[in-house]
Design an enzyme around this catalytic site. Structure first.
Site, PDB file in Angstrom:
ATOM      1  N   ASP A  40       9.183 -19.325   1.988  1.00  0.00           N
ATOM      2  CA  ASP A  40       7.764 -19.670   2.145  1.00  0.00           C
ATOM      3  C   ASP A  40       6.956 -18.486   2.686  1.00  0.00           C
ATOM      4  O   ASP A  40       5.893 -18.656   3.270  1.00  0.00           O
ATOM      5  CB  ASP A  40       7.601 -20.898   3.041  1.00  0.00           C
ATOM      6  CG  ASP A  40       8.289 -20.713   4.378  1.00  0.00           C
ATOM      7  OD1 ASP A  40       8.955 -19.671   4.555  1.00  0.00           O
ATOM      8  OD2 ASP A  40       8.175 -21.609   5.229  1.00  0.00           O
ATOM      9  N   HIS A 244       6.638  10.195  -7.135  1.00  0.00           N
ATOM     10  CA  HIS A 244       6.323   8.926  -6.460  1.00  0.00           C
ATOM     11  C   HIS A 244       7.372   8.572  -5.414  1.00  0.00           C
ATOM     12  O   HIS A 244       7.768   7.410  -5.285  1.00  0.00           O
ATOM     13  CB  HIS A 244       6.161   7.794  -7.485  1.00  0.00           C
ATOM     14  CG  HIS A 244       4.912   7.941  -8.303  1.00  0.00           C
ATOM     15  ND1 HIS A 244       4.739   7.350  -9.516  1.00  0.00           N
ATOM     16  CD2 HIS A 244       3.778   8.625  -8.065  1.00  0.00           C
ATOM     17  CE1 HIS A 244       3.544   7.665 -10.003  1.00  0.00           C
ATOM     18  NE2 HIS A 244       2.946   8.446  -9.134  1.00  0.00           N
ATOM     19  N   ASP A 261       1.320  12.419   1.100  1.00  0.00           N
ATOM     20  CA  ASP A 261       0.233  11.875   0.275  1.00  0.00           C
ATOM     21  C   ASP A 261      -0.044  10.478   0.812  1.00  0.00           C
ATOM     22  O   ASP A 261       0.775   9.573   0.629  1.00  0.00           O
ATOM     23  CB  ASP A 261       0.670  11.836  -1.197  1.00  0.00           C
ATOM     24  CG  ASP A 261      -0.434  11.373  -2.131  1.00  0.00           C
ATOM     25  OD1 ASP A 261      -1.467  10.856  -1.644  1.00  0.00           O
ATOM     26  OD2 ASP A 261      -0.250  11.511  -3.356  1.00  0.00           O
ATOM     27  N   ASP A 272      -7.499   9.270  -0.534  1.00  0.00           N
ATOM     28  CA  ASP A 272      -6.298   9.707  -1.254  1.00  0.00           C
ATOM     29  C   ASP A 272      -6.158  11.211  -1.018  1.00  0.00           C
ATOM     30  O   ASP A 272      -6.768  12.007  -1.723  1.00  0.00           O
ATOM     31  CB  ASP A 272      -6.451   9.383  -2.748  1.00  0.00           C
ATOM     32  CG  ASP A 272      -5.207   9.769  -3.552  1.00  0.00           C
ATOM     33  OD1 ASP A 272      -4.184  10.101  -2.937  1.00  0.00           O
ATOM     34  OD2 ASP A 272      -5.283   9.738  -4.800  1.00  0.00           O
ATOM     35  N   HIS A 362       1.304  16.152 -13.848  1.00  0.00           N
ATOM     36  CA  HIS A 362       0.229  15.151 -13.825  1.00  0.00           C
ATOM     37  C   HIS A 362      -1.132  15.818 -14.017  1.00  0.00           C
ATOM     38  O   HIS A 362      -1.254  17.037 -14.007  1.00  0.00           O
ATOM     39  CB  HIS A 362       0.271  14.343 -12.517  1.00  0.00           C
ATOM     40  CG  HIS A 362       0.198  15.179 -11.266  1.00  0.00           C
ATOM     41  ND1 HIS A 362      -0.977  15.674 -10.776  1.00  0.00           N
ATOM     42  CD2 HIS A 362       1.171  15.605 -10.418  1.00  0.00           C
ATOM     43  CE1 HIS A 362      -0.728  16.349  -9.667  1.00  0.00           C
ATOM     44  NE2 HIS A 362       0.566  16.338  -9.431  1.00  0.00           N
ATOM     45  N   HIS A 366      -8.393  12.029 -10.748  1.00  0.00           N
ATOM     46  CA  HIS A 366      -8.668  10.656 -11.196  1.00  0.00           C
ATOM     47  C   HIS A 366      -9.864  10.157 -10.403  1.00  0.00           C
ATOM     48  O   HIS A 366     -10.192  10.708  -9.345  1.00  0.00           O
ATOM     49  CB  HIS A 366      -7.440   9.742 -11.001  1.00  0.00           C
ATOM     50  CG  HIS A 366      -6.869   9.733  -9.616  1.00  0.00           C
ATOM     51  ND1 HIS A 366      -7.420   9.014  -8.584  1.00  0.00           N
ATOM     52  CD2 HIS A 366      -5.794  10.379  -9.072  1.00  0.00           C
ATOM     53  CE1 HIS A 366      -6.710   9.191  -7.480  1.00  0.00           C
ATOM     54  NE2 HIS A 366      -5.714  10.035  -7.732  1.00  0.00           N
ATOM     55  N   HIS A 373      -6.553   4.702  -8.022  1.00  0.00           N
ATOM     56  CA  HIS A 373      -6.867   5.193  -9.375  1.00  0.00           C
ATOM     57  C   HIS A 373      -7.991   4.274  -9.839  1.00  0.00           C
ATOM     58  O   HIS A 373      -7.766   3.215 -10.405  1.00  0.00           O
ATOM     59  CB  HIS A 373      -5.650   5.110 -10.286  1.00  0.00           C
ATOM     60  CG  HIS A 373      -4.546   6.035  -9.835  1.00  0.00           C
ATOM     61  ND1 HIS A 373      -3.279   5.993 -10.332  1.00  0.00           N
ATOM     62  CD2 HIS A 373      -4.546   7.046  -8.931  1.00  0.00           C
ATOM     63  CE1 HIS A 373      -2.537   6.930  -9.737  1.00  0.00           C
ATOM     64  NE2 HIS A 373      -3.283   7.574  -8.885  1.00  0.00           N
ATOM     65  N   GLU A 396      -6.212  17.465  -7.252  1.00  0.00           N
ATOM     66  CA  GLU A 396      -4.869  17.464  -6.680  1.00  0.00           C
ATOM     67  C   GLU A 396      -3.831  18.224  -7.509  1.00  0.00           C
ATOM     68  O   GLU A 396      -2.845  17.645  -7.973  1.00  0.00           O
ATOM     69  CB  GLU A 396      -4.399  16.028  -6.478  1.00  0.00           C
ATOM     70  CG  GLU A 396      -4.553  15.121  -7.700  1.00  0.00           C
ATOM     71  CD  GLU A 396      -4.034  13.710  -7.426  1.00  0.00           C
ATOM     72  OE1 GLU A 396      -2.864  13.594  -7.019  1.00  0.00           O
ATOM     73  OE2 GLU A 396      -4.793  12.748  -7.602  1.00  0.00           O
ATOM     74  N   TYR A 400       6.023  21.410  -8.890  1.00  0.00           N
ATOM     75  CA  TYR A 400       7.208  20.643  -8.505  1.00  0.00           C
ATOM     76  C   TYR A 400       8.413  21.278  -9.189  1.00  0.00           C
ATOM     77  O   TYR A 400       8.584  21.146 -10.403  1.00  0.00           O
ATOM     78  CB  TYR A 400       7.058  19.179  -8.935  1.00  0.00           C
ATOM     79  CG  TYR A 400       5.702  18.608  -8.524  1.00  0.00           C
ATOM     80  CD1 TYR A 400       5.501  18.101  -7.242  1.00  0.00           C
ATOM     81  CD2 TYR A 400       4.614  18.642  -9.407  1.00  0.00           C
ATOM     82  CE1 TYR A 400       4.258  17.611  -6.855  1.00  0.00           C
ATOM     83  CE2 TYR A 400       3.367  18.170  -9.027  1.00  0.00           C
ATOM     84  CZ  TYR A 400       3.194  17.654  -7.751  1.00  0.00           C
ATOM     85  OH  TYR A 400       1.956  17.185  -7.373  1.00  0.00           O
ATOM     86  N   ARG A 418       1.730  19.832  -3.290  1.00  0.00           N
ATOM     87  CA  ARG A 418       0.491  19.273  -3.849  1.00  0.00           C
ATOM     88  C   ARG A 418      -0.571  19.375  -2.764  1.00  0.00           C
ATOM     89  O   ARG A 418      -0.262  19.196  -1.574  1.00  0.00           O
ATOM     90  CB  ARG A 418       0.677  17.823  -4.296  1.00  0.00           C
ATOM     91  CG  ARG A 418      -0.609  17.162  -4.793  1.00  0.00           C
ATOM     92  CD  ARG A 418      -0.405  15.870  -5.595  1.00  0.00           C
ATOM     93  NE  ARG A 418       0.151  14.770  -4.847  1.00  0.00           N
ATOM     94  CZ  ARG A 418       1.402  14.364  -4.945  1.00  0.00           C
ATOM     95  NH1 ARG A 418       2.253  14.991  -5.758  1.00  0.00           N
ATOM     96  NH2 ARG A 418       1.842  13.353  -4.218  1.00  0.00           N
ATOM     97  N   GLU A 420      -4.406  17.826  -2.165  1.00  0.00           N
ATOM     98  CA  GLU A 420      -5.316  16.841  -2.772  1.00  0.00           C
ATOM     99  C   GLU A 420      -6.492  16.546  -1.847  1.00  0.00           C
ATOM    100  O   GLU A 420      -6.299  16.226  -0.673  1.00  0.00           O
ATOM    101  CB  GLU A 420      -4.550  15.535  -3.044  1.00  0.00           C
ATOM    102  CG  GLU A 420      -5.426  14.409  -3.564  1.00  0.00           C
ATOM    103  CD  GLU A 420      -4.633  13.173  -3.984  1.00  0.00           C
ATOM    104  OE1 GLU A 420      -3.551  12.936  -3.432  1.00  0.00           O
ATOM    105  OE2 GLU A 420      -5.138  12.454  -4.872  1.00  0.00           O
TER     106      GLU A 420
HETATM  107  N1  GLY Z   1      -1.645   8.923  -4.273  1.00  0.00           N
HETATM  108  C1  GLY Z   1      -1.677   8.724  -5.654  1.00  0.00           C
HETATM  109  C2  GLY Z   1      -2.301   9.843  -6.338  1.00  0.00           C
HETATM  110  O1  GLY Z   1      -2.449  10.899  -5.772  1.00  0.00           O
HETATM  111  O2  GLY Z   1      -2.737   9.730  -7.445  1.00  0.00           O
HETATM  112 MN    MN Z   2      -4.569  11.047  -6.247  1.00  0.00          MN
HETATM  113 MN    MN Z   3      -2.520  11.069  -3.667  1.00  0.00          MN
END
Ligand code: GLY
Ligand code: MN
Ligand code: MN
Length: 455
Positions: A40, A244, A261, A272, A362, A366, A373, A396, A400, A418, A420
């Protein structure tokens, strides 16, 4: 910090804008469904973002209806009933009266009236705005409703004939932030920065990744953030090369870089931010060379953000700088143009990454807002979106290099970097909303592991 909350006026204005856009139709937004974790116990509840954007209402088991052509009830909420016994267990409920009084609903009903009232609200509309795919149980309910309308149409010649995804209209609105949204986002990003500053102080060799995660989480909560905008990534050494990575359970060794991150949510907006820090307070020469390359790419990409620029311009700039740097350092071989072309071609293909994508998988940016996102199209009619004031995006870039990267000088293996930041497009260019967290090598080396009063 002074309290700021989403004003009832702001949600009213959002609804008015949306109502204008859907004239002739009716929009139905169910609240996010609850999810059982086990027995529950439920997973932490967070309202569906579109639902919250239009209502400011956080309770589950609710439906919002926007009916622009209804003579009196243009905004209707269906909500959980007041129930003293249930409220003792799960907390206060607004009920139908509270929905009108506190959330500006023209009419409100308890959820058990939905099947009876919804058809009345929709009978004059010629189309329904509803997004399939988030809540299978409600999807089925809507299909049942459409069947009813098909019969009604045959009898009376009125009623909706089509279902349209509201995202195209609504997400266009969410893409351009209002002054109040920017204020909330600033606060979310400020708190995010507090978390990163706490991490910088807490970092020392021998600490565990989860200790740093906890220091960040404590700073977020202490400053009024109800939750993270996404699972924090705290990866030391080669863990930083896993995009991730969220296990966060390893010991941080002297000589490691630590990639953090993390973003705090506030008022349903999220920061972010990523920083990559030397655990022992000093970058090695090889780490510093790669770090400076990523930083150069990031600074140049940010520089390109201004009204009229295309969304992809910062990415293209970052890719070029990274690719040139990787060739210079011997990480990649060949012609820069070809490496960029091969990397871009690789997009969404199943083969092994090619060109620059071997080490930078990547995109550089975004949208950022209520979702990390965030909503809003990146392309319109196959053309990259042009930036306008009020858009917020991340920048960002990263590199890697996995521990087992083939054909790579061993000194660069196992390094993940990274950097960002969160950037608002302004009339004159841009503003970096997360600028409070240091990112130059000198500044980072000066403060890692040191308390803020210099001890
Ligand atoms: N923390 C997710 C990204 O940087 O897109
Ligand atoms: Mn991001
Ligand atoms: Mn991020």
């Amino acid at each position: 910090m002074k309290p700021i909350t989403l004003s009832i006026n702001e949600t009213r204005q959002r609804r008015e804008d949306f109502l204008r856009r859907i004239g002739g139709g009716i929009a139905i937004f169910p609240a996010a469904p609850t999810a059982i974790r086990n027995s529950d116990v439920e997973h932490e509840y967070r309202q569906d973002t579109d639902f919250y954007y239009l209502t400011g209402f956080e309770e589950p088991n609710a439906v919002a209806v926007l009916a622009p052509d209804h003579p009196e009830h243009r905004f209707v909420l269906f909500v959980q009933p007041k129930d003293r016994e249930r409220e003792v267990w799960t907390g206060w409920r607004a009920g139908d009266e509270g929905a009108k009084r506190d959330y500006g609903a023209d009419a409100a009903f308890t959820m058990d009236k939905l099947d009876e009232e919804l058809p009345k609200l929709a009978e004059k509309a010629n189309r329904i705005y509803y997004r399939f795919g988030s809540d299978p149980a409600f999807d089925e309910r809507l299909v049942g409703l459409m069947r009813r309308f098909q019969r009604q149409r045959q009898r009376e010649g009125t009623g909706p004939t089509s279902v349209i995804d509201p995202a195209e209209l609504l997400h266009e609105m969410r893409l351009i932030k209002t002054p109040q949204e920017i204020e909330l986002l600033r606060r979310a990003i400020d708190i995010t920065c507090e978390g990163h500053l706490a991490a910088i102080q807490a970092l020392k060799p021998g600490a565990y990744e989860y200790e740093i995660e906890a220091a960040i989480g404590y700073a977020f909560r202490k400053n009024g953030s109800p939750r993270c905008g996404y699972a924090s990534i705290v990866g030391a050494g080669a863990n930083a090369t896993v995009l991730h990575y969220t296990v966060n359970n390893c010991r941080i060794e002297d000589g490691d870089l630590l990639l953090i991150d993390a973003g705090a949510e506030f008022g349903y907006y999220t920061g972010d931010v990523t920083r990559t820090l030397p655990a022992g307070g000093r970058f090695t020469e090889d780490q510093a060379v790669l770090y400076q390359l990523v930083l150069d790419a990031q600074l140049a990409a940010i520089e390109a953000i201004r009204p009229g620029a295309s969304f992809v311009e910062p990415h293209d700039i970052a890719v070029r700088i990274l690719t040139e740097g990787m060739v210079r350092l011997g990480l990649l071989e060949g012609d820069v143009e070809k490496l960029i072309e091969d990397g871009n071609k690789f997009q969404n293909q199943p083969d092994a990454p090619a060109g620059y994508k071997k080490f930078y998988l990547h995109r550089t940016s975004h949208w950022l807002g209520m979702d990390v996102h965030d909503a809003g199209p990146y392309k319109v009619a196959d053309e990259w979106r042009r930036l306008v004031p009020g858009m917020v995006m991340t920048v960002e870039p990263g590199l890697y290099i996995s521990e087992d990267a083939e054909g790579v000088d061993p000194r660069y293996r196992g390094i993940g970097i990274r950097i960002e930041d969160d950037v608002l497009v302004t009339e004159l260019g841009n503003e970096v909303l997360s600028a409070r967290v240091p990112k130059s090598i000198e500044e980072i080396e000066r403060i890692v592991g040191k308390s803020r009063n210099g001890a």
